[in-house]
Design a protein around this motif. Structure first.
Motif, PDB file in Angstrom:
ATOM      1  N   GLY A   1       0.791  -1.220   0.000  1.00  0.00           N
ATOM      2  CA  GLY A   1       0.000   0.000   0.000  1.00  0.00           C
ATOM      3  C   GLY A   1       0.824   1.271   0.000  1.00  0.00           C
ATOM      4  N   LYS A   2       2.035   1.197  -0.539  1.00  0.00           N
ATOM      5  CA  LYS A   2       2.926   2.352  -0.479  1.00  0.00           C
ATOM      6  C   LYS A   2       2.440   3.481  -1.388  1.00  0.00           C
ATOM      7  CE  LYS A   2       7.060  -0.190   0.902  1.00  0.00           C
ATOM      8  NZ  LYS A   2       8.461  -0.533   0.572  1.00  0.00           N
ATOM      9  N   CYS A   3       2.797   4.691  -0.995  1.00  0.00           N
ATOM     10  CA  CYS A   3       2.386   5.892  -1.717  1.00  0.00           C
ATOM     11  C   CYS A   3       3.547   6.462  -2.515  1.00  0.00           C
ATOM     12  CB  CYS A   3       1.917   6.962  -0.726  1.00  0.00           C
ATOM     13  SG  CYS A   3       0.625   6.424   0.410  1.00  0.00           S
ATOM     14  N   GLY A   4       3.205   7.232  -3.537  1.00  0.00           N
ATOM     15  CA  GLY A   4       4.209   8.036  -4.204  1.00  0.00           C
ATOM     16  C   GLY A   4       4.490   9.294  -3.407  1.00  0.00           C
ATOM     17  N   PRO A   5       5.420  10.127  -3.858  1.00  0.00           N
ATOM     18  CA  PRO A   5       5.753  11.347  -3.116  1.00  0.00           C
ATOM     19  C   PRO A   5       4.622  12.380  -3.114  1.00  0.00           C
ATOM     20  CG  PRO A   5       6.935  11.249  -5.224  1.00  0.00           C
ATOM     21  CD  PRO A   5       6.296   9.919  -5.034  1.00  0.00           C
ATOM     22  N   GLU A   6       3.732  12.317  -4.102  1.00  0.00           N
ATOM     23  CA  GLU A   6       2.582  13.217  -4.182  1.00  0.00           C
ATOM     24  C   GLU A   6       1.315  12.365  -4.275  1.00  0.00           C
ATOM     25  OE1 GLU A   6       2.754  16.621  -4.198  1.00  0.00           O
ATOM     26  OE2 GLU A   6       4.936  16.514  -3.934  1.00  0.00           O
ATOM     27  N   ILE A   7       0.326  12.671  -3.428  1.00  0.00           N
ATOM     28  CA  ILE A   7      -0.895  11.857  -3.433  1.00  0.00           C
ATOM     29  C   ILE A   7      -2.137  12.756  -3.377  1.00  0.00           C
ATOM     30  CG2 ILE A   7       0.238   9.888  -2.363  1.00  0.00           C
ATOM     31  CD1 ILE A   7      -0.980  10.628   0.277  1.00  0.00           C
ATOM     32  N   GLU A   8      -3.226  12.213  -3.901  1.00  0.00           N
ATOM     33  CA  GLU A   8      -4.496  12.924  -3.889  1.00  0.00           C
ATOM     34  C   GLU A   8      -5.232  12.716  -2.568  1.00  0.00           C
ATOM     35  OE1 GLU A   8      -6.974  11.837  -7.143  1.00  0.00           O
ATOM     36  OE2 GLU A   8      -5.614  12.634  -8.675  1.00  0.00           O
ATOM     37  N   PHE A   9      -6.012  13.715  -2.208  1.00  0.00           N
ATOM     38  CA  PHE A   9      -6.905  13.631  -1.054  1.00  0.00           C
ATOM     39  C   PHE A   9      -8.307  13.896  -1.588  1.00  0.00           C
ATOM     40  CE2 PHE A   9      -7.583  15.283   3.589  1.00  0.00           C
ATOM     41  CZ  PHE A   9      -8.317  14.143   3.867  1.00  0.00           C
ATOM     42  N   PRO A  10      -9.011  12.826  -2.022  1.00  0.00           N
ATOM     43  CA  PRO A  10     -10.292  13.019  -2.714  1.00  0.00           C
ATOM     44  C   PRO A  10     -11.410  13.496  -1.795  1.00  0.00           C
ATOM     45  CG  PRO A  10      -9.902  10.700  -2.342  1.00  0.00           C
ATOM     46  CD  PRO A  10      -8.652  11.414  -1.921  1.00  0.00           C
ATOM     47  N   SER A  11     -12.388  14.120  -2.402  1.00  0.00           N
ATOM     48  CA  SER A  11     -13.561  14.543  -1.638  1.00  0.00           C
ATOM     49  C   SER A  11     -14.446  13.347  -1.350  1.00  0.00           C
ATOM     50  CB  SER A  11     -14.339  15.600  -2.427  1.00  0.00           C
ATOM     51  OG  SER A  11     -14.746  15.068  -3.677  1.00  0.00           O
TER      52      SER A  11
END
Length: 230
Positions: free
Chosen positions: A219-229
């Motif tokens: 479940g790793k993330c990239g350096p930039e991630i979205e925070f959806p509504s």
């Protein structure tokens, strides 16, 4: 006499086996306290989303669970089949749980199936420190204590579909809670990495947050991630 001795031996053996199982089931090093962003659950290509029968949850992090773990990254599960989920034991918590521990699984439900799964898979492995009522009450208290959404909004990180730095998200949560989180991402239908779950750690007595001894895999993330509504 021989028959009585044999019967006594068998009883003692069964008692010892039971105690051995109980001891193993209650042996763990810490808890993961996991909260989930509903917008990411519902905006994932891998999961369907249904609102609870009680209506759409608030746009806030919901509880996923409180999970006993070992320091080597493994975890116990399904430790006591003789102690199933019993809703009357937590009747005073149900309103709070529907608000803060909602289910988004399909088909729509009121939450009991979700809570039953969490107790029977994870909660039964912490019976040495938290009975069924204590397990759910402690978890609800942790959500109120950590206030993830408030911590993120204070740092200017809002669930509006924007993209944010993973490090800024971690820093905001650490500033708000006092502890370093582990962030799990999933991907939306377009393949974008998005904020999905936040892990914090609790000591094995269930009494307070600690720095995590080990972080989960996957479940790793990239350096930039979205925070959806939501």
């Amino acid at each position: 006499m021989r028959m009585e001795s044999k019967f006594s031996f068998l009883i003692n053996l069964l008692v010892l086996q039971y105690l051995a199982v109980v001891c193993v089931s209650q042996d763990f090093d810490f808890f993961y306290f996991v909260q989930q962003w509903p917008g990411s659950y519902c905006d994932s290509a891998k999961s369907s989303c249904c609102y609870p029968t009680t209506g759409k949850p608030a746009a806030d992090f919901g509880i996923h669970g409180l999970w006993p773990n070992y320091n080597d990254g493994s975890y116990p599960q399904n430790c006591d089949s003789g102690n199933p989920f019993d809703e009357p034991k937590i009747s005073d918590l149900i309103g709070n749980m529907r608000k803060n521990w909602p289910t988004l699984a399909c088909p729509s439900g009121s939450g009991e199936t979700f809570w039953s799964h969490e107790w029977e898979k994870h909660g039964t492995c912490s019976e040495s420190v938290l009975d069924q009522h204590g397990y759910f009450e402690t978890t609800l208290g942790l959500k109120q204590q950590t206030k993830l959404l408030q911590a993120l909004k204070t740092a200017g990180i809002n669930p509006d579909g924007s993209t944010y730095s993973l490090e800024n998200i971690k820093d905001a949560i650490k500033e708000g809670t006092g502890y370093t989180p582990w962030i799990e991402c999933n991907r939306d239908s377009s393949g974008n990495s998005q904020l999905y779950q936040v892990y914090l750690c609790l000591d094995n007595s269930g009494s307070g947050l600690i720095e995590c001894p080990v972080f989960p895999r996957g479940g790793k993330c990239g350096p930039e991630i979205e925070f959806p509504s939501f």
